[in-house]
Design a protein around this motif. Structure first.
Motif, PDB file in Angstrom:
ATOM      1  N   TRP A 107      -3.937  -1.768   6.263  1.00  0.00           N
ATOM      2  CA  TRP A 107      -5.193  -1.127   6.660  1.00  0.00           C
ATOM      3  C   TRP A 107      -4.916   0.252   7.236  1.00  0.00           C
ATOM      4  O   TRP A 107      -4.099   0.387   8.130  1.00  0.00           O
ATOM      5  CB  TRP A 107      -5.920  -1.968   7.710  1.00  0.00           C
ATOM      6  N   ILE A 108      -5.603   1.242   6.726  1.00  0.00           N
ATOM      7  CA  ILE A 108      -5.569   2.576   7.336  1.00  0.00           C
ATOM      8  C   ILE A 108      -6.509   2.585   8.526  1.00  0.00           C
ATOM      9  O   ILE A 108      -6.220   3.141   9.572  1.00  0.00           O
ATOM     10  CB  ILE A 108      -5.962   3.657   6.307  1.00  0.00           C
ATOM     11  N   ASN A 109      -7.656   1.925   8.369  1.00  0.00           N
ATOM     12  CA  ASN A 109      -8.614   1.768   9.452  1.00  0.00           C
ATOM     13  C   ASN A 109      -9.314   0.429   9.232  1.00  0.00           C
ATOM     14  O   ASN A 109     -10.232   0.339   8.417  1.00  0.00           O
ATOM     15  CB  ASN A 109      -9.611   2.929   9.465  1.00  0.00           C
ATOM     16  N   GLN A 110      -8.871  -0.600   9.928  1.00  0.00           N
ATOM     17  CA  GLN A 110      -9.410  -1.935   9.708  1.00  0.00           C
ATOM     18  C   GLN A 110     -10.870  -2.042  10.146  1.00  0.00           C
ATOM     19  O   GLN A 110     -11.647  -2.740   9.525  1.00  0.00           O
ATOM     20  CB  GLN A 110      -8.568  -2.995  10.417  1.00  0.00           C
ATOM     21  N   GLY A 111     -11.241  -1.322  11.188  1.00  0.00           N
ATOM     22  CA  GLY A 111     -12.632  -1.347  11.643  1.00  0.00           C
ATOM     23  C   GLY A 111     -13.592  -0.816  10.593  1.00  0.00           C
ATOM     24  O   GLY A 111     -14.675  -1.358  10.402  1.00  0.00           O
ATOM     25  N   LEU A 112     -13.196   0.237   9.901  1.00  0.00           N
ATOM     26  CA  LEU A 112     -14.024   0.799   8.827  1.00  0.00           C
ATOM     27  C   LEU A 112     -13.735   0.144   7.482  1.00  0.00           C
ATOM     28  O   LEU A 112     -14.338   0.491   6.482  1.00  0.00           O
ATOM     29  CB  LEU A 112     -13.787   2.307   8.711  1.00  0.00           C
ATOM     30  N   LYS A 113     -12.794  -0.800   7.465  1.00  0.00           N
ATOM     31  CA  LYS A 113     -12.382  -1.518   6.258  1.00  0.00           C
ATOM     32  C   LYS A 113     -11.899  -0.548   5.182  1.00  0.00           C
ATOM     33  O   LYS A 113     -12.357  -0.566   4.046  1.00  0.00           O
ATOM     34  CB  LYS A 113     -13.506  -2.405   5.762  1.00  0.00           C
ATOM     35  N   ASN A 166      -6.342  10.299   6.121  1.00  0.00           N
ATOM     36  CA  ASN A 166      -5.846  11.598   5.663  1.00  0.00           C
ATOM     37  C   ASN A 166      -5.888  11.786   4.154  1.00  0.00           C
ATOM     38  O   ASN A 166      -5.343  12.752   3.639  1.00  0.00           O
ATOM     39  CB  ASN A 166      -4.403  11.790   6.149  1.00  0.00           C
ATOM     40  N   TYR A 167      -6.486  10.858   3.429  1.00  0.00           N
ATOM     41  CA  TYR A 167      -6.522  10.912   1.977  1.00  0.00           C
ATOM     42  C   TYR A 167      -7.955  10.768   1.490  1.00  0.00           C
ATOM     43  O   TYR A 167      -8.817  10.261   2.204  1.00  0.00           O
ATOM     44  CB  TYR A 167      -5.692   9.773   1.374  1.00  0.00           C
ATOM     45  N   LEU A 168      -8.184  11.160   0.230  1.00  0.00           N
ATOM     46  CA  LEU A 168      -9.456  10.829  -0.395  1.00  0.00           C
ATOM     47  C   LEU A 168      -9.555   9.312  -0.432  1.00  0.00           C
ATOM     48  O   LEU A 168      -8.542   8.614  -0.520  1.00  0.00           O
ATOM     49  CB  LEU A 168      -9.516  11.390  -1.812  1.00  0.00           C
ATOM     50  N   ASN A 169     -10.753   8.786  -0.364  1.00  0.00           N
ATOM     51  CA  ASN A 169     -10.907   7.336  -0.435  1.00  0.00           C
ATOM     52  C   ASN A 169     -12.106   6.989  -1.296  1.00  0.00           C
ATOM     53  O   ASN A 169     -13.018   7.789  -1.472  1.00  0.00           O
ATOM     54  CB  ASN A 169     -10.990   6.714   0.960  1.00  0.00           C
ATOM     55  N   ILE A 170     -12.049   5.803  -1.842  1.00  0.00           N
ATOM     56  CA  ILE A 170     -13.114   5.323  -2.717  1.00  0.00           C
ATOM     57  C   ILE A 170     -13.810   4.156  -2.037  1.00  0.00           C
ATOM     58  O   ILE A 170     -13.153   3.237  -1.548  1.00  0.00           O
ATOM     59  CB  ILE A 170     -12.550   4.930  -4.102  1.00  0.00           C
ATOM     60  N   ILE A 171     -15.131   4.230  -1.979  1.00  0.00           N
ATOM     61  CA  ILE A 171     -15.930   3.127  -1.448  1.00  0.00           C
ATOM     62  C   ILE A 171     -16.331   2.266  -2.633  1.00  0.00           C
ATOM     63  O   ILE A 171     -16.871   2.761  -3.623  1.00  0.00           O
ATOM     64  CB  ILE A 171     -17.150   3.639  -0.667  1.00  0.00           C
ATOM     65  N   ASP A 196     -22.661  -7.203   5.464  1.00  0.00           N
ATOM     66  CA  ASP A 196     -21.638  -6.360   6.078  1.00  0.00           C
ATOM     67  C   ASP A 196     -20.264  -6.781   5.587  1.00  0.00           C
ATOM     68  O   ASP A 196     -19.568  -7.543   6.246  1.00  0.00           O
ATOM     69  CB  ASP A 196     -21.713  -6.430   7.604  1.00  0.00           C
ATOM     70  N   TYR A 197     -19.926  -6.333   4.393  1.00  0.00           N
ATOM     71  CA  TYR A 197     -18.582  -6.572   3.883  1.00  0.00           C
ATOM     72  C   TYR A 197     -18.196  -5.444   2.943  1.00  0.00           C
ATOM     73  O   TYR A 197     -17.807  -5.653   1.806  1.00  0.00           O
ATOM     74  CB  TYR A 197     -18.428  -7.949   3.240  1.00  0.00           C
ATOM     75  N   GLY A 198     -18.313  -4.245   3.467  1.00  0.00           N
ATOM     76  CA  GLY A 198     -17.914  -3.079   2.707  1.00  0.00           C
ATOM     77  C   GLY A 198     -16.406  -3.018   2.553  1.00  0.00           C
ATOM     78  O   GLY A 198     -15.665  -3.755   3.198  1.00  0.00           O
ATOM     79  N   PHE A 199     -15.973  -2.136   1.668  1.00  0.00           N
ATOM     80  CA  PHE A 199     -14.545  -1.973   1.441  1.00  0.00           C
ATOM     81  C   PHE A 199     -14.311  -0.584   0.864  1.00  0.00           C
ATOM     82  O   PHE A 199     -15.033  -0.135  -0.021  1.00  0.00           O
ATOM     83  CB  PHE A 199     -14.024  -3.028   0.463  1.00  0.00           C
ATOM     84  N   ALA A 200     -13.305   0.071   1.382  1.00  0.00           N
ATOM     85  CA  ALA A 200     -12.883   1.365   0.844  1.00  0.00           C
ATOM     86  C   ALA A 200     -11.366   1.363   0.802  1.00  0.00           C
ATOM     87  O   ALA A 200     -10.712   0.592   1.500  1.00  0.00           O
ATOM     88  CB  ALA A 200     -13.392   2.510   1.720  1.00  0.00           C
ATOM     89  N   CYS A 201     -10.810   2.217  -0.031  1.00  0.00           N
ATOM     90  CA  CYS A 201      -9.356   2.288  -0.070  1.00  0.00           C
ATOM     91  C   CYS A 201      -8.892   3.679  -0.481  1.00  0.00           C
ATOM     92  O   CYS A 201      -9.618   4.428  -1.131  1.00  0.00           O
ATOM     93  CB  CYS A 201      -8.766   1.243  -1.008  1.00  0.00           C
ATOM     94  N   CYS A 202      -7.699   4.001  -0.029  1.00  0.00           N
ATOM     95  CA  CYS A 202      -6.979   5.179  -0.476  1.00  0.00           C
ATOM     96  C   CYS A 202      -5.947   4.663  -1.462  1.00  0.00           C
ATOM     97  O   CYS A 202      -5.379   3.589  -1.267  1.00  0.00           O
ATOM     98  CB  CYS A 202      -6.287   5.869   0.695  1.00  0.00           C
ATOM     99  N   VAL A 203      -5.729   5.400  -2.537  1.00  0.00           N
ATOM    100  CA  VAL A 203      -4.789   4.955  -3.561  1.00  0.00           C
ATOM    101  C   VAL A 203      -3.665   5.987  -3.630  1.00  0.00           C
ATOM    102  O   VAL A 203      -3.901   7.161  -3.925  1.00  0.00           O
ATOM    103  CB  VAL A 203      -5.479   4.794  -4.932  1.00  0.00           C
TER     104      VAL A 203
END
Length: 166
Positions: free
Chosen positions: A151-157, A93-98, A30-37
């Motif tokens: 963090w946009i959403n720290q719970g969802l990383k 509110n943005y596209l995000n990459i996992i 359990d150490y996923g990561f996603a981000c909006c750029v």
């Protein structure tokens, strides 16, 4: 119809009961990561409608293993390069990459993953991994050595990465 429902109820139970050998040391990661750029003006750089968008077909993921970057590629996967782009959801509110975070512990209980956005631009994601029995949990994250992540959403990383564009 009742047979189909019965199969749908029984099949997951059978998979659970017979899917793992009791001698096997299964690990739950359990150490996923996603981000909006985004650019400095808040424009979504993953959105192909943006003229300054990142060419997502050129993104490459590297896991650091024994000090060396190893290109992530799994030909048997439906997403062989490991990453996937997702539409906005919840309060994102943005596209995000996992991004597939490396499961290899490189140093001090940390894994290191490099996201190469293009030939000239990359970001390094470091995750401190805590082992609790058969669970490995990402407890602390750094982007480019900085632990002050927006963090946009720290719970969802889901983090925000800002790129300066001219």
């Amino acid at each position: 119809m009742q047979k189909k429902i019965l199969y749908l109820l029984v099949l997951p139970l059978l998979i659970y009961l017979f899917g793992c050998d009791k001698e096997e040391n299964a690990t739950n990661l359990d150490y996923g990561f996603a981000c909006c750029v985004l650019d400095q003006d808040g424009n979504d750089l993953l959105n192909p409608m943006n003229p300054d968008a990142i060419d997502t077909s050129q993104i490459q993921i590297y896991h650091i293993i024994d000090g060396e970057p190893v290109f992530y590629y799994n030909a048997m996967s439906s997403i062989p390069k490991g990453y996937s782009i997702h539409a906005p959801y919840d309060n994102i509110n943005y596209l995000n990459i996992i991004i597939p975070i490396s499961s290899h512990i490189e140093y001090e209980d940390r894994s290191v993953t490099i996201v190469k956005w293009d030939e000239y631009d990359s970001d390094t994601i470091t995750v401190q991994i805590e082992k609790m029995g058969s669970v490995q949990l990402g407890t602390k994250y750094w982007i480019n050595g900085n632990e002050d992540i927006d963090w946009i959403n720290q719970g969802l990383k889901v983090a925000k990465i800002v790129k300066t564009r001219e």
